[in-house]
Design a protein around this motif. Structure first.
Motif, PDB file in Angstrom:
ATOM      1  N   LEU A   1      -6.641   7.537  -0.920  1.00 56.66           N
ATOM      2  CA  LEU A   1      -5.772   6.378  -0.715  1.00 56.66           C
ATOM      3  C   LEU A   1      -6.608   5.109  -0.570  1.00 56.66           C
ATOM      4  N   PHE A   2      -7.678   5.183   0.201  1.00 56.64           N
ATOM      5  CA  PHE A   2      -8.554   4.030   0.397  1.00 56.64           C
ATOM      6  C   PHE A   2      -9.224   3.632  -0.922  1.00 56.64           C
TER       7      PHE A   2
ATOM      8  N   VAL B   1      -1.979   2.539   4.324  1.00 57.00           N
ATOM      9  CA  VAL B   1      -3.261   2.121   3.762  1.00 57.00           C
ATOM     10  C   VAL B   1      -2.991   1.142   2.635  1.00 57.00           C
ATOM     11  N   GLY B   2      -3.573  -0.058   2.733  1.00 55.26           N
ATOM     12  CA  GLY B   2      -3.295  -1.028   1.685  1.00 55.26           C
ATOM     13  C   GLY B   2      -4.108  -2.293   1.803  1.00 55.26           C
ATOM     14  N   MET B   3      -3.426  -3.395   1.471  1.00 61.25           N
ATOM     15  CA  MET B   3      -4.042  -4.710   1.476  1.00 61.25           C
ATOM     16  C   MET B   3      -3.098  -5.717   2.097  1.00 61.25           C
ATOM     17  N   VAL B   4      -3.654  -6.686   2.817  1.00 62.81           N
ATOM     18  CA  VAL B   4      -2.860  -7.818   3.275  1.00 62.81           C
ATOM     19  C   VAL B   4      -2.624  -8.697   2.057  1.00 62.81           C
ATOM     20  N   VAL B   5      -1.348  -9.020   1.812  1.00 62.08           N
ATOM     21  CA  VAL B   5      -0.973  -9.876   0.688  1.00 62.08           C
ATOM     22  C   VAL B   5      -0.265 -11.111   1.229  1.00 62.08           C
ATOM     23  N   ALA B   6      -0.235 -12.171   0.429  1.00 61.93           N
ATOM     24  CA  ALA B   6       0.334 -13.444   0.877  1.00 61.93           C
ATOM     25  C   ALA B   6       1.829 -13.345   1.143  1.00 61.93           C
ATOM     26  N   ASP B   7       2.541 -12.621   0.301  1.00 63.73           N
ATOM     27  CA  ASP B   7       3.996 -12.500   0.446  1.00 63.73           C
ATOM     28  C   ASP B   7       4.464 -11.272  -0.320  1.00 63.73           C
TER      29      ASP B   7
ATOM     30  N   ARG C   1      -3.940  -8.477  -5.257  1.00 64.55           N
ATOM     31  CA  ARG C   1      -4.794  -9.523  -4.700  1.00 64.55           C
ATOM     32  C   ARG C   1      -4.583  -9.556  -3.197  1.00 64.55           C
ATOM     33  N   GLY C   2      -5.667  -9.529  -2.447  1.00 65.51           N
ATOM     34  CA  GLY C   2      -5.587  -9.565  -0.997  1.00 65.51           C
ATOM     35  C   GLY C   2      -6.851  -8.997  -0.388  1.00 65.51           C
ATOM     36  N   GLU C   3      -6.761  -8.695   0.895  1.00 67.74           N
ATOM     37  CA  GLU C   3      -7.918  -8.105   1.578  1.00 67.74           C
ATOM     38  C   GLU C   3      -7.546  -6.727   2.115  1.00 67.74           C
ATOM     39  N   LEU C   4      -8.516  -5.840   2.105  1.00 68.52           N
ATOM     40  CA  LEU C   4      -8.288  -4.467   2.528  1.00 68.52           C
ATOM     41  C   LEU C   4      -7.829  -4.424   3.983  1.00 68.52           C
TER      42      LEU C   4
ATOM     43  N   GLY D   1       0.811  -1.211   0.000  1.00 68.77           N
ATOM     44  CA  GLY D   1       0.000   0.000   0.000  1.00 68.77           C
ATOM     45  C   GLY D   1       0.838   1.251   0.000  1.00 68.77           C
ATOM     46  N   GLN D   2       0.283   2.314   0.574  1.00 74.11           N
ATOM     47  CA  GLN D   2       0.940   3.614   0.601  1.00 74.11           C
ATOM     48  C   GLN D   2       0.859   4.215   2.000  1.00 74.11           C
TER      49      GLN D   2
END
Length: 174
Positions: free
Chosen positions: A59-60, A95-101, A73-76, A44-45
């Motif tokens: 940003l959101f 502000v971003g997303m949870v990502v796998a890696d 790809r991920g969840e907010l 995110g940022q």
């Protein structure tokens, strides 16, 4: 005329209560005290400034657009590094997303990675309430749990708002 106004107020109040119940406003969050087992990666940022700043809201929306367009790809999710209520409306956030890696997808321009580290002791609050009302339920529950358990909040919070499932806030404690 007064009777009709009174009736209209009652109908409006009942309608608002039904809507509030529908989005989960009457559900109590589930609180646990735990230790994070694995790091949580976010893409995110960063933002530092007033919560009323005209750059904060976009940003959101930008993160949601990146998800909707398949760029991420991920969840907010967000990380807050302070308590805006105590910092006079100044927000330090990511502000971003949870990502796998940090290697399986290319980031959009201007995006960076942040890590919510493993091994942190946290108060975890979860609720099935809508993201519209969840923060107003989760943060007070975290503060109450920390006070009852005599834990000191470090004012680092990870918010997760998946499209399906429970909203969650992790608050780091000492």
């Amino acid at each position: 005329m007064t009777r009709w106004l009174f009736l209209l107020i009652i109908v409006f109040t009942v309608g608002a209560a039904i809507l509030y119940a529908y989005v989960g406003g009457f559900k109590s969050p589930v609180i646990t005290i735990t230790t994070t087992k694995a790091p949580i990666f976010l893409a995110g940022q960063a933002f530092y400034g007033s919560a009323n700043d005209e750059k904060f809201g976009p940003l959101f929306r930008g993160v949601k657009d990146a998800k909707d367009q398949g760029k991420l790809r991920g969840e907010l999710a967000n990380i807050y590094y302070n308590d805006p209520e105590k910092a006079r409306d100044t927000v330090r956030a990511f502000v971003g997303m949870v990502v796998a890696d940090t290697v399986s997808q290319q980031l959009p321009a201007g995006y960076r990675y942040r890590v919510f580290a493993a091994g942190q002791r946290v108060v975890q609050a979860r609720s099935t309430a809508s993201y519209l009302v969840a923060p107003g339920k989760l943060y007070p529950a975290i503060a109450d749990a920390a006070k009852q358990q005599k834990l000191k909040l470090r004012h680092v919070y990870l918010e997760r708002f998946p499209e399906q499932g429970e909203s969650e806030v992790l608050a780091v404690v000492e």
